[in-house]
Write a protein that holds these residues in place. Structure first.
Motif, PDB file in Angstrom:
ATOM      1  N   ASP A 173       0.819  -1.211   0.000  1.00 57.23           N
ATOM      2  CA  ASP A 173       0.000   0.000   0.000  1.00 57.23           C
ATOM      3  C   ASP A 173       0.855   1.264   0.000  1.00 57.23           C
ATOM      4  OD1 ASP A 173      -2.257  -1.605   0.123  1.00 57.23           O
ATOM      5  OD2 ASP A 173      -2.320  -1.552   2.314  1.00 57.23           O
ATOM      6  N   GLN A 174       2.127   1.126   0.321  1.00 55.45           N
ATOM      7  CA  GLN A 174       3.005   2.276   0.409  1.00 55.45           C
ATOM      8  C   GLN A 174       3.572   2.605  -0.966  1.00 55.45           C
ATOM      9  OE1 GLN A 174       5.658   0.698   3.300  1.00 55.45           O
ATOM     10  NE2 GLN A 174       4.196   0.908   4.962  1.00 55.45           N
ATOM     11  N   LEU A 175       3.893   3.862  -1.168  1.00 53.49           N
ATOM     12  CA  LEU A 175       4.398   4.338  -2.447  1.00 53.49           C
ATOM     13  C   LEU A 175       5.629   3.537  -2.870  1.00 53.49           C
ATOM     14  CD1 LEU A 175       4.233   6.432  -4.722  1.00 53.49           C
ATOM     15  CD2 LEU A 175       5.723   7.874  -3.344  1.00 53.49           C
ATOM     16  N   LEU A 176       5.586   3.063  -4.086  1.00 46.92           N
ATOM     17  CA  LEU A 176       6.705   2.320  -4.658  1.00 46.92           C
ATOM     18  C   LEU A 176       7.243   3.128  -5.823  1.00 46.92           C
ATOM     19  CD1 LEU A 176       8.219  -0.461  -4.518  1.00 46.92           C
ATOM     20  CD2 LEU A 176       6.697  -1.192  -6.340  1.00 46.92           C
ATOM     21  N   LEU A 177       8.493   3.482  -5.752  1.00 47.53           N
ATOM     22  CA  LEU A 177       9.147   4.247  -6.805  1.00 47.53           C
ATOM     23  C   LEU A 177      10.017   3.300  -7.620  1.00 47.53           C
ATOM     24  CD1 LEU A 177      10.138   6.962  -8.086  1.00 47.53           C
ATOM     25  CD2 LEU A 177      11.907   6.967  -6.313  1.00 47.53           C
ATOM     26  N   ILE A 178       9.824   3.308  -8.933  1.00 46.84           N
ATOM     27  CA  ILE A 178      10.687   2.545  -9.834  1.00 46.84           C
ATOM     28  C   ILE A 178      11.586   3.558 -10.529  1.00 46.84           C
ATOM     29  CG2 ILE A 178      10.808   0.976 -11.810  1.00 46.84           C
ATOM     30  CD1 ILE A 178       9.361  -0.268  -9.406  1.00 46.84           C
ATOM     31  N   ARG A 179      12.889   3.335 -10.456  1.00 50.39           N
ATOM     32  CA  ARG A 179      13.847   4.269 -11.062  1.00 50.39           C
ATOM     33  C   ARG A 179      15.066   3.494 -11.548  1.00 50.39           C
ATOM     34  NH1 ARG A 179      18.030   4.681  -7.666  1.00 50.39           N
ATOM     35  NH2 ARG A 179      17.719   4.533  -5.432  1.00 50.39           N
ATOM     36  N   ARG A 180      15.891   4.199 -12.317  1.00 45.60           N
ATOM     37  CA  ARG A 180      17.141   3.591 -12.796  1.00 45.60           C
ATOM     38  C   ARG A 180      18.103   3.381 -11.628  1.00 45.60           C
ATOM     39  NH1 ARG A 180      17.636   2.883 -18.067  1.00 45.60           N
ATOM     40  NH2 ARG A 180      16.257   4.081 -19.422  1.00 45.60           N
ATOM     41  N   CYS A 181      18.816   2.278 -11.718  1.00 47.85           N
ATOM     42  CA  CYS A 181      19.832   1.966 -10.721  1.00 47.85           C
ATOM     43  C   CYS A 181      20.957   2.992 -10.799  1.00 47.85           C
ATOM     44  CB  CYS A 181      20.374   0.560 -10.986  1.00 47.85           C
ATOM     45  SG  CYS A 181      21.534  -0.050  -9.758  1.00 47.85           S
ATOM     46  N   GLN A 182      21.423   3.414  -9.651  1.00 51.49           N
ATOM     47  CA  GLN A 182      22.530   4.355  -9.564  1.00 51.49           C
ATOM     48  C   GLN A 182      23.711   3.684  -8.866  1.00 51.49           C
ATOM     49  OE1 GLN A 182      20.893   7.694  -7.412  1.00 51.49           O
ATOM     50  NE2 GLN A 182      19.213   7.942  -8.863  1.00 51.49           N
ATOM     51  N   GLU A 183      24.844   4.288  -9.004  1.00 52.11           N
ATOM     52  CA  GLU A 183      26.065   3.752  -8.383  1.00 52.11           C
ATOM     53  C   GLU A 183      25.859   3.467  -6.895  1.00 52.11           C
ATOM     54  OE1 GLU A 183      30.395   3.079  -8.835  1.00 52.11           O
ATOM     55  OE2 GLU A 183      29.232   4.095 -10.354  1.00 52.11           O
ATOM     56  N   LYS A 184      25.157   4.342  -6.214  1.00 49.72           N
ATOM     57  CA  LYS A 184      24.932   4.188  -4.768  1.00 49.72           C
ATOM     58  C   LYS A 184      24.082   2.961  -4.421  1.00 49.72           C
ATOM     59  CE  LYS A 184      20.806   7.018  -4.615  1.00 49.72           C
ATOM     60  NZ  LYS A 184      20.016   7.942  -3.882  1.00 49.72           N
ATOM     61  N   ASP A 185      23.387   2.398  -5.413  1.00 50.36           N
ATOM     62  CA  ASP A 185      22.497   1.262  -5.189  1.00 50.36           C
ATOM     63  C   ASP A 185      23.193  -0.092  -5.329  1.00 50.36           C
ATOM     64  OD1 ASP A 185      20.397   3.165  -5.077  1.00 50.36           O
ATOM     65  OD2 ASP A 185      20.106   3.007  -7.254  1.00 50.36           O
ATOM     66  N   LEU A 186      24.415  -0.100  -5.824  1.00 46.03           N
ATOM     67  CA  LEU A 186      25.056  -1.369  -6.180  1.00 46.03           C
ATOM     68  C   LEU A 186      25.243  -2.301  -4.993  1.00 46.03           C
ATOM     69  CD1 LEU A 186      27.613  -0.078  -8.820  1.00 46.03           C
ATOM     70  CD2 LEU A 186      25.429  -1.239  -9.220  1.00 46.03           C
ATOM     71  N   GLY A 187      25.681  -1.792  -3.862  1.00 49.27           N
ATOM     72  CA  GLY A 187      25.871  -2.641  -2.691  1.00 49.27           C
ATOM     73  C   GLY A 187      24.564  -3.242  -2.195  1.00 49.27           C
ATOM     74  N   VAL A 188      23.517  -2.437  -2.189  1.00 53.67           N
ATOM     75  CA  VAL A 188      22.208  -2.911  -1.731  1.00 53.67           C
ATOM     76  C   VAL A 188      21.666  -3.971  -2.681  1.00 53.67           C
ATOM     77  CG1 VAL A 188      19.828  -2.219  -1.238  1.00 53.67           C
ATOM     78  CG2 VAL A 188      21.711  -0.738  -0.568  1.00 53.67           C
ATOM     79  N   THR A 189      21.801  -3.751  -3.988  1.00 51.50           N
ATOM     80  CA  THR A 189      21.284  -4.741  -4.935  1.00 51.50           C
ATOM     81  C   THR A 189      22.062  -6.053  -4.838  1.00 51.50           C
ATOM     82  OG1 THR A 189      22.617  -3.812  -6.743  1.00 51.50           O
ATOM     83  CG2 THR A 189      20.331  -3.042  -6.552  1.00 51.50           C
ATOM     84  N   ALA A 190      23.360  -5.970  -4.600  1.00 51.55           N
ATOM     85  CA  ALA A 190      24.157  -7.193  -4.422  1.00 51.55           C
ATOM     86  C   ALA A 190      23.665  -7.978  -3.199  1.00 51.55           C
ATOM     87  CB  ALA A 190      25.637  -6.856  -4.284  1.00 51.55           C
ATOM     88  N   GLN A 191      23.349  -7.275  -2.133  1.00 48.49           N
ATOM     89  CA  GLN A 191      22.845  -7.932  -0.919  1.00 48.49           C
ATOM     90  C   GLN A 191      21.459  -8.517  -1.154  1.00 48.49           C
ATOM     91  OE1 GLN A 191      24.737  -8.215   2.124  1.00 48.49           O
ATOM     92  NE2 GLN A 191      23.180  -9.807   2.348  1.00 48.49           N
ATOM     93  N   ILE A 192      20.600  -7.798  -1.887  1.00 51.11           N
ATOM     94  CA  ILE A 192      19.270  -8.326  -2.208  1.00 51.11           C
ATOM     95  C   ILE A 192      19.402  -9.611  -3.017  1.00 51.11           C
ATOM     96  CG2 ILE A 192      17.174  -7.906  -3.586  1.00 51.11           C
ATOM     97  CD1 ILE A 192      17.396  -4.943  -2.691  1.00 51.11           C
TER      98      ILE A 192
END
Length: 166
Positions: A10-29
């Motif tokens: 129910d909470q706002l979900l933002l879809i956006r392009r991956c940025q350099e700052k997201d790389l560590g989080v995506t690797a963990q996911i």
């Protein structure tokens, strides 16, 4: 308002392009989704062979930046991501295990379809895990063939799938 806290979907979900700052989080996911999200489909040895560690930064950076990678952000946290190669391969599609089944993958997929159309792609393909196969089948994809891949000496089954966009 009924006094209940809002659910994640129910909470706002933002879809956006991956940025350099997201790389560590995506690797963990990726690591967490493989190790905790696929337990019903792959045994411990298979999950360990698939993702023995969280991906190392330089290789992960190359893999994600060589494709169109979109992230799903909710409450200022990355909760999932999906990538699309120039050739039309959905290479990576992962959501945090605690948010699986909440519609995040569907929203990422809708955004990937827009990217595919913008790039003039007429067909998409993927090598889907057992878990991802179920999602893609619901989206009208076809299983071309099951295949066995070997990672670190361990056999894993996945499914070559495709979808005609015409």
């Amino acid at each position: 308002m009924n006094g209940k806290p809002p659910h994640a979907k129910d909470q706002l979900l933002l879809i956006r392009r991956c940025q350099e700052k997201d790389l560590g989080v995506t690797a963990q996911i990726f690591f967490d989704a493989v190790h905790f999200g696929t337990r019903d489909h792959y045994n411990d040895a298979q999950r360990q062979a698939w993702a023995p560690t969280v991906p190392e930064p330089s290789g992960w950076h190359q893999r994600l930046t060589s494709q169109t990678t979109l992230v799903a952000e909710q409450e200022d946290q990355i909760v999932g991501f999906m990538s699309l190669s120039r050739e039309g391969c959905i290479d990576l599609a992962f959501v945090t295990p605690d948010r699986m089944g909440s519609g995040i993958t569907s929203k990422l997929y809708e955004a990937i379809l827009i990217e595919a159309a913008d790039h003039g792609l007429t067909k998409l393909w993927t090598e889907a895990s057992y878990l991802a196969r179920s999602f893609f089948l619901r989206q009208g994809w076809q299983v071309i063939e099951p295949q066995t891949v070997t990672r670190n000496g361990i056999a894993l089954t996945n499914f070559v799938m495709e979808k005609d966009l015409r």
